[in-house]
Design a protein around this motif. Structure first.
Motif, PDB file in Angstrom:
ATOM      1  N   VAL A   6       0.871  -1.171   0.000  1.00  0.00           N
ATOM      2  CA  VAL A   6       0.000   0.000   0.000  1.00  0.00           C
ATOM      3  C   VAL A   6       0.907   1.220   0.000  1.00  0.00           C
ATOM      4  O   VAL A   6       1.813   1.319   0.831  1.00  0.00           O
ATOM      5  CB  VAL A   6      -0.911   0.007   1.246  1.00  0.00           C
ATOM      6  N   PRO A   7       0.692   2.146  -0.932  1.00  0.00           N
ATOM      7  CA  PRO A   7       1.575   3.319  -0.973  1.00  0.00           C
ATOM      8  C   PRO A   7       1.432   4.164   0.296  1.00  0.00           C
ATOM      9  O   PRO A   7       0.347   4.283   0.863  1.00  0.00           O
ATOM     10  CB  PRO A   7       1.103   4.093  -2.198  1.00  0.00           C
ATOM     11  N   TYR A   8       2.522   4.720   0.731  1.00  0.00           N
ATOM     12  CA  TYR A   8       2.531   5.602   1.888  1.00  0.00           C
ATOM     13  C   TYR A   8       1.760   6.865   1.524  1.00  0.00           C
ATOM     14  O   TYR A   8       2.008   7.465   0.481  1.00  0.00           O
ATOM     15  CB  TYR A   8       3.984   5.926   2.248  1.00  0.00           C
ATOM     16  N   PRO A   9       0.814   7.274   2.358  1.00  0.00           N
ATOM     17  CA  PRO A   9       0.035   8.476   2.022  1.00  0.00           C
ATOM     18  C   PRO A   9       0.919   9.715   1.890  1.00  0.00           C
ATOM     19  O   PRO A   9       1.915   9.851   2.592  1.00  0.00           O
ATOM     20  CB  PRO A   9      -0.910   8.633   3.214  1.00  0.00           C
ATOM     21  N   ASP A  10       0.538  10.589   0.983  1.00  0.00           N
ATOM     22  CA  ASP A  10       1.230  11.856   0.792  1.00  0.00           C
ATOM     23  C   ASP A  10       0.534  12.902   1.660  1.00  0.00           C
ATOM     24  O   ASP A  10      -0.647  13.158   1.496  1.00  0.00           O
ATOM     25  CB  ASP A  10       1.175  12.256  -0.683  1.00  0.00           C
ATOM     26  N   TYR A  11       1.260  13.467   2.592  1.00  0.00           N
ATOM     27  CA  TYR A  11       0.674  14.448   3.506  1.00  0.00           C
ATOM     28  C   TYR A  11       1.007  15.881   3.102  1.00  0.00           C
ATOM     29  O   TYR A  11       0.696  16.811   3.822  1.00  0.00           O
ATOM     30  CB  TYR A  11       1.168  14.192   4.932  1.00  0.00           C
ATOM     31  N   CYS A  12       1.628  16.062   1.947  1.00  0.00           N
ATOM     32  CA  CYS A  12       2.018  17.384   1.464  1.00  0.00           C
ATOM     33  C   CYS A  12       0.841  18.095   0.800  1.00  0.00           C
ATOM     34  O   CYS A  12       0.086  17.485   0.054  1.00  0.00           O
ATOM     35  CB  CYS A  12       3.139  17.239   0.440  1.00  0.00           C
ATOM     36  N   GLY A  13       0.704  19.370   1.057  1.00  0.00           N
ATOM     37  CA  GLY A  13      -0.278  20.202   0.367  1.00  0.00           C
ATOM     38  C   GLY A  13      -1.708  19.697   0.440  1.00  0.00           C
ATOM     39  O   GLY A  13      -2.188  19.292   1.492  1.00  0.00           O
ATOM     40  N   GLU A  14      -2.385  19.737  -0.699  1.00  0.00           N
ATOM     41  CA  GLU A  14      -3.796  19.338  -0.783  1.00  0.00           C
ATOM     42  C   GLU A  14      -4.013  17.901  -0.334  1.00  0.00           C
ATOM     43  O   GLU A  14      -5.039  17.590   0.267  1.00  0.00           O
ATOM     44  CB  GLU A  14      -4.326  19.499  -2.206  1.00  0.00           C
ATOM     45  N   VAL A  19      -6.594  14.157   3.534  1.00  0.00           N
ATOM     46  CA  VAL A  19      -6.521  13.120   4.563  1.00  0.00           C
ATOM     47  C   VAL A  19      -7.109  13.641   5.869  1.00  0.00           C
ATOM     48  O   VAL A  19      -7.871  12.948   6.549  1.00  0.00           O
ATOM     49  CB  VAL A  19      -5.057  12.639   4.768  1.00  0.00           C
ATOM     50  N   MET A  20      -6.799  14.882   6.221  1.00  0.00           N
ATOM     51  CA  MET A  20      -7.358  15.486   7.441  1.00  0.00           C
ATOM     52  C   MET A  20      -8.872  15.605   7.344  1.00  0.00           C
ATOM     53  O   MET A  20      -9.584  15.310   8.298  1.00  0.00           O
ATOM     54  CB  MET A  20      -6.757  16.880   7.669  1.00  0.00           C
ATOM     55  N   ARG A  21      -9.376  16.004   6.178  1.00  0.00           N
ATOM     56  CA  ARG A  21     -10.826  16.131   6.003  1.00  0.00           C
ATOM     57  C   ARG A  21     -11.525  14.789   6.134  1.00  0.00           C
ATOM     58  O   ARG A  21     -12.626  14.703   6.688  1.00  0.00           O
ATOM     59  CB  ARG A  21     -11.143  16.752   4.645  1.00  0.00           C
ATOM     60  N   SER A  22     -10.909  13.756   5.621  1.00  0.00           N
ATOM     61  CA  SER A  22     -11.481  12.418   5.735  1.00  0.00           C
ATOM     62  C   SER A  22     -11.590  12.020   7.209  1.00  0.00           C
ATOM     63  O   SER A  22     -12.630  11.506   7.650  1.00  0.00           O
ATOM     64  CB  SER A  22     -10.619  11.419   4.967  1.00  0.00           C
ATOM     65  N   LEU A  23     -10.551  12.273   7.971  1.00  0.00           N
ATOM     66  CA  LEU A  23     -10.592  11.969   9.395  1.00  0.00           C
ATOM     67  C   LEU A  23     -11.639  12.826  10.096  1.00  0.00           C
ATOM     68  O   LEU A  23     -12.375  12.347  10.963  1.00  0.00           O
ATOM     69  CB  LEU A  23      -9.224  12.191  10.032  1.00  0.00           C
ATOM     70  N   ARG A  52       2.249  14.229  11.181  1.00  0.00           N
ATOM     71  CA  ARG A  52       2.697  13.944   9.812  1.00  0.00           C
ATOM     72  C   ARG A  52       2.406  15.098   8.863  1.00  0.00           C
ATOM     73  O   ARG A  52       3.226  15.421   8.005  1.00  0.00           O
ATOM     74  CB  ARG A  52       2.056  12.653   9.318  1.00  0.00           C
ATOM     75  N   VAL A  53       1.252  15.722   9.013  1.00  0.00           N
ATOM     76  CA  VAL A  53       0.904  16.851   8.142  1.00  0.00           C
ATOM     77  C   VAL A  53       1.839  18.024   8.430  1.00  0.00           C
ATOM     78  O   VAL A  53       2.322  18.682   7.509  1.00  0.00           O
ATOM     79  CB  VAL A  53      -0.581  17.243   8.304  1.00  0.00           C
ATOM     80  N   ILE A  54       2.131  18.262   9.696  1.00  0.00           N
ATOM     81  CA  ILE A  54       3.059  19.345  10.049  1.00  0.00           C
ATOM     82  C   ILE A  54       4.448  19.069   9.465  1.00  0.00           C
ATOM     83  O   ILE A  54       5.063  19.943   8.859  1.00  0.00           O
ATOM     84  CB  ILE A  54       3.128  19.539  11.578  1.00  0.00           C
ATOM     85  N   SER A  55       4.927  17.848   9.635  1.00  0.00           N
ATOM     86  CA  SER A  55       6.252  17.491   9.105  1.00  0.00           C
ATOM     87  C   SER A  55       6.329  17.653   7.589  1.00  0.00           C
ATOM     88  O   SER A  55       7.336  18.122   7.057  1.00  0.00           O
ATOM     89  CB  SER A  55       6.599  16.050   9.469  1.00  0.00           C
ATOM     90  N   ARG A  66      -4.734  26.065   7.091  1.00  0.00           N
ATOM     91  CA  ARG A  66      -6.027  25.561   6.597  1.00  0.00           C
ATOM     92  C   ARG A  66      -6.413  24.250   7.264  1.00  0.00           C
ATOM     93  O   ARG A  66      -7.534  24.090   7.751  1.00  0.00           O
ATOM     94  CB  ARG A  66      -5.974  25.354   5.084  1.00  0.00           C
ATOM     95  N   ALA A  67      -5.488  23.305   7.279  1.00  0.00           N
ATOM     96  CA  ALA A  67      -5.769  21.984   7.840  1.00  0.00           C
ATOM     97  C   ALA A  67      -6.109  22.073   9.324  1.00  0.00           C
ATOM     98  O   ALA A  67      -7.080  21.472   9.790  1.00  0.00           O
ATOM     99  CB  ALA A  67      -4.583  21.050   7.615  1.00  0.00           C
ATOM    100  N   LEU A  68      -5.326  22.836  10.056  1.00  0.00           N
ATOM    101  CA  LEU A  68      -5.546  22.925  11.495  1.00  0.00           C
ATOM    102  C   LEU A  68      -6.763  23.774  11.837  1.00  0.00           C
ATOM    103  O   LEU A  68      -7.449  23.492  12.824  1.00  0.00           O
ATOM    104  CB  LEU A  68      -4.288  23.451  12.183  1.00  0.00           C
ATOM    105  N   SER A  69      -7.075  24.769  11.035  1.00  0.00           N
ATOM    106  CA  SER A  69      -8.269  25.591  11.279  1.00  0.00           C
ATOM    107  C   SER A  69      -9.541  24.764  11.104  1.00  0.00           C
ATOM    108  O   SER A  69     -10.476  24.869  11.905  1.00  0.00           O
ATOM    109  CB  SER A  69      -8.308  26.789  10.333  1.00  0.00           C
TER     110      SER A  69
END
Length: 92
Positions: A6-14, A19-23, A52-55, A66-69
């Motif tokens: 399974v590919p490692y999720p991309d947490y960069c940008g959109e 991924v955050m919205r899904s959670l 992970r999103v911050i990193s 945006r993600a954290l707001s």
């Protein structure tokens, strides 16, 4: 039998925001259903996801904001619902 990676999720940008919205959607659904075990599980996952999103977005501050707001709104709803539950418990 073959193994599929399974590919490692991309947490960069959109991708990270999606991924955050899904959670967030899963968390909102658990809140609406008052599935507190699921809320606890998703909350633990959220902590890891935020890291992970911050990193992945250290150089892209607008993505982080945006993600954290958006996530802040979900947690504000969770806190309000918890206050409501406590109030109902004390009323009985």
């Amino acid at each position: 039998m073959s193994i599929h990676l399974v590919p490692y999720p991309d947490y960069c940008g959109e991708s990270g925001i999606l991924v955050m919205r899904s959670l967030q959607q899963d968390l909102n659904k658990a809140l609406q259903q008052e599935d507190w075990e699921k809320v606890r599980q998703l909350d633990r996952i959220c902590v890891l996801l935020i890291d992970r999103v911050i990193s992945a977005n250290r150089e892209n501050k607008s993505t982080l904001v945006r993600a954290l707001s958006e996530l802040k709104g979900v947690y504000a709803g969770l806190i309000a619902q918890c206050h409501q539950e406590v109030t109902l418990l004390h009323a009985t």
